[in-house]
Design an enzyme around this catalytic site. Sequence first.
Site, PDB file in Angstrom:
ATOM      1  N   VAL A  60      58.114  71.809   2.427  1.00 25.18           N
ATOM      2  CA  VAL A  60      58.045  71.345   3.865  1.00 25.18           C
ATOM      3  C   VAL A  60      59.367  71.173   4.491  1.00 25.18           C
ATOM      4  O   VAL A  60      59.576  71.082   5.667  1.00 25.18           O
ATOM      5  CB  VAL A  60      57.103  70.287   4.343  1.00 25.18           C
ATOM      6  CG1 VAL A  60      55.657  70.636   3.860  1.00 25.18           C
ATOM      7  CG2 VAL A  60      57.593  68.816   3.389  1.00 25.18           C
ATOM      8  N   TYR A 151      63.154  55.628   3.204  1.00 24.75           N
ATOM      9  CA  TYR A 151      61.889  55.965   3.356  1.00 24.75           C
ATOM     10  C   TYR A 151      61.093  55.270   4.740  1.00 24.75           C
ATOM     11  O   TYR A 151      60.310  55.912   5.483  1.00 24.75           O
ATOM     12  CB  TYR A 151      61.105  55.460   2.092  1.00 24.75           C
ATOM     13  CG  TYR A 151      59.544  55.547   1.946  1.00 24.75           C
ATOM     14  CD1 TYR A 151      59.039  56.749   1.846  1.00 24.75           C
ATOM     15  CD2 TYR A 151      58.678  54.506   2.185  1.00 24.75           C
ATOM     16  CE1 TYR A 151      57.587  57.029   1.638  1.00 24.75           C
ATOM     17  CE2 TYR A 151      57.327  54.891   2.081  1.00 24.75           C
ATOM     18  CZ  TYR A 151      56.713  56.020   1.827  1.00 24.75           C
ATOM     19  OH  TYR A 151      55.500  56.161   1.760  1.00 24.75           O
ATOM     20  N   LYS A 155      59.623  56.931   7.791  1.00 22.08           N
ATOM     21  CA  LYS A 155      57.995  56.694   8.118  1.00 22.08           C
ATOM     22  C   LYS A 155      57.938  56.112   9.665  1.00 22.08           C
ATOM     23  O   LYS A 155      56.984  56.323  10.388  1.00 22.08           O
ATOM     24  CB  LYS A 155      57.370  55.720   6.998  1.00 22.08           C
ATOM     25  CG  LYS A 155      57.133  56.559   5.797  1.00 22.08           C
ATOM     26  CD  LYS A 155      56.291  57.490   5.992  1.00 22.08           C
ATOM     27  CE  LYS A 155      55.949  58.307   4.408  1.00 22.08           C
ATOM     28  NZ  LYS A 155      55.068  59.381   4.685  1.00 22.08           N
TER      29      LYS A 155
HETATM   30  N1  LIG Z   1      50.550  56.009  -2.414  1.00 22.07           N
HETATM   31  C1  LIG Z   1      50.831  55.111  -1.585  1.00 22.07           C
HETATM   32  O1  LIG Z   1      51.006  53.978  -1.731  1.00 22.07           O
HETATM   33  C2  LIG Z   1      51.448  55.457  -0.123  1.00 22.07           C
HETATM   34  C3  LIG Z   1      51.338  54.506   0.699  1.00 22.07           C
HETATM   35  C4  LIG Z   1      51.529  55.032   2.226  1.00 22.07           C
HETATM   36  C5  LIG Z   1      51.884  56.182   2.470  1.00 22.07           C
HETATM   37  N2  LIG Z   1      51.934  57.182   1.581  1.00 22.07           N
HETATM   38  C6  LIG Z   1      52.068  58.334   1.902  1.00 22.07           C
HETATM   39  O2  LIG Z   1      50.986  59.436   1.439  1.00 22.07           O
HETATM   40  C7  LIG Z   1      51.736  60.693   1.255  1.00 22.07           C
HETATM   41  C8  LIG Z   1      51.021  61.401   0.029  1.00 22.07           C
HETATM   42  O3  LIG Z   1      51.294  60.282  -1.021  1.00 22.07           O
HETATM   43  P1  LIG Z   1      50.714  60.123  -2.264  1.00 22.07           P
HETATM   44  O4  LIG Z   1      50.773  58.795  -2.285  1.00 22.07           O
HETATM   45  O5  LIG Z   1      49.670  60.867  -2.439  1.00 22.07           O
HETATM   46  O6  LIG Z   1      51.812  60.724  -3.397  1.00 22.07           O
HETATM   47  P2  LIG Z   1      51.862  61.974  -4.002  1.00 22.07           P
HETATM   48  O7  LIG Z   1      50.664  62.307  -5.279  1.00 22.07           O
HETATM   49  O8  LIG Z   1      53.163  61.715  -4.747  1.00 22.07           O
HETATM   50  O9  LIG Z   1      52.005  63.207  -3.257  1.00 22.07           O
HETATM   51  C9  LIG Z   1      53.224  63.547  -2.503  1.00 22.07           C
HETATM   52  C10 LIG Z   1      52.888  64.892  -2.381  1.00 22.07           C
HETATM   53  O10 LIG Z   1      53.697  65.786  -1.492  1.00 22.07           O
HETATM   54  C11 LIG Z   1      54.290  66.929  -2.204  1.00 22.07           C
HETATM   55  N3  LIG Z   1      55.489  67.191  -1.703  1.00 22.07           N
HETATM   56  C12 LIG Z   1      56.745  66.402  -2.096  1.00 22.07           C
HETATM   57  N4  LIG Z   1      57.787  67.071  -1.748  1.00 22.07           N
HETATM   58  C13 LIG Z   1      57.462  67.882  -0.909  1.00 22.07           C
HETATM   59  C14 LIG Z   1      58.114  69.109  -0.339  1.00 22.07           C
HETATM   60  N5  LIG Z   1      59.504  69.372  -0.272  1.00 22.07           N
HETATM   61  N6  LIG Z   1      57.407  70.291   0.001  1.00 22.07           N
HETATM   62  C15 LIG Z   1      56.112  70.267   0.026  1.00 22.07           C
HETATM   63  N7  LIG Z   1      55.414  69.289  -0.717  1.00 22.07           N
HETATM   64  C16 LIG Z   1      56.181  68.260  -1.176  1.00 22.07           C
HETATM   65  C17 LIG Z   1      53.906  66.666  -3.513  1.00 22.07           C
HETATM   66  O11 LIG Z   1      53.637  68.074  -4.264  1.00 22.07           O
HETATM   67  P3  LIG Z   1      55.180  68.982  -5.066  1.00 22.07           P
HETATM   68  O12 LIG Z   1      55.797  67.994  -5.873  1.00 22.07           O
HETATM   69  O13 LIG Z   1      54.174  69.755  -5.891  1.00 22.07           O
HETATM   70  O14 LIG Z   1      55.811  69.714  -4.030  1.00 22.07           O
HETATM   71  C18 LIG Z   1      52.737  65.847  -3.698  1.00 22.07           C
HETATM   72  O15 LIG Z   1      51.634  66.757  -3.759  1.00 22.07           O
HETATM   73  C19 LIG Z   1      53.011  60.515   1.317  1.00 22.07           C
HETATM   74  O16 LIG Z   1      53.576  61.166   2.696  1.00 22.07           O
HETATM   75  C20 LIG Z   1      53.560  58.972   1.148  1.00 22.07           C
HETATM   76  O17 LIG Z   1      54.649  58.849   1.843  1.00 22.07           O
HETATM   77  C21 LIG Z   1      51.579  56.822   0.206  1.00 22.07           C
END
Ligand SMILES: NC(=O)c1ccc[n+]([C@@H]2O[C@H](COP(=O)([O-])OP(=O)(O)OC[C@H]3O[C@@H](n4cnc5c(N)ncnc54)[C@H](OP(=O)(O)O)[C@@H]3O)[C@@H](O)[C@H]2O)c1
Length: 254
Positions: A60, A151, A155
Amino acid sequence: MTQPSPKHALITGGGTGVGAVIALALAEAGMKVTISGRRAEPLEEIATKSELIHTVTADVTDESSVAAMFEGARKAHGPVDIVIANAGAAESAPLSKVSLEQWQRLIDVNLTGVFLTAREALSDMRAQGWGRIISISSIAGRKGYAYVVPYCSAKHGVIGLTRALAAETALQNITVNAICPGYMDTPLVDNSVAIIMDKTGLDEEAARASLTATNPQQRMIEPEEVAEAVLWLCGPGSQSITGQTISISGGETT
Ligand SMILES: NC(=O)c1ccc[n+]([C@@H]2O[C@H](COP(=O)([O-])OP(=O)(O)OC[C@H]3O[C@@H](n4cnc5c(N)ncnc54)[C@H](OP(=O)(O)O)[C@@H]3O)[C@@H](O)[C@H]2O)c1
């Protein structure tokens, strides 16, 4: 009477964590789904769970890769009606130790990635006179947290993007919203827990507890709670909800 054709949702970062849970929930609701990420393997694993899920590898942060992602999605399932800009990454360090390269990397994936994804989605949505753009921001988009300046900045930026784009698309039947989850049990948080354990010497249970200490409900958010909010924002009766940031955080942020 002909049934309306199912909506097509594109979810970035849909192979793991909350993105995968959202993908499965939307497919379960009968939508056509495309999931993307850089690695094919996790995407393909999720796609085995529903024949409505198509996969496309994409980065992305790369403009041409995002264009190709939409092309691949359209080829499989037609124009994109719904975009979940979910791909993201977190890294922590005190600001004095943040290099320009690290700052740029985190802004690229967490903010520029949302910009490129939302921009590319608009042509299909405008042509169809209907669209839903939902970004996964964070409680870190609503409040400052120590050691995550890049971060948090990205956000917060997603929330500005959401408000401005919602104003721009208000007369086009396209809603734009951001969901701000608290800490969820996903690979992203596993990484944060490992860093806390390494830097503080806390055991895993204590490191996880330190993340929920500021949450009034003292617990991690279930990714399914986020998927429910996405379903609501894509469903009937949500057309007036736009430019909003929806905190799913046990009361940690408004
Ligand atoms: N977990 C939490 O506590 C939390 C809280 C608030 C918000 N969030 C947000 O929720 C969203 C999803 O995170 P998650 O917690 O589900 O963790 P996650 O499982 O690590 O998900 C992140 C996803 O983004 C993809 N990604 C990372 N860099 C990318 C790139 N350059 N291009 C395309 N895809 C990319 C990764 O796939 P690849 O590595 O295969 O690219 C992975 O599938 C994020 O935006 C995170 O900031 C998470």
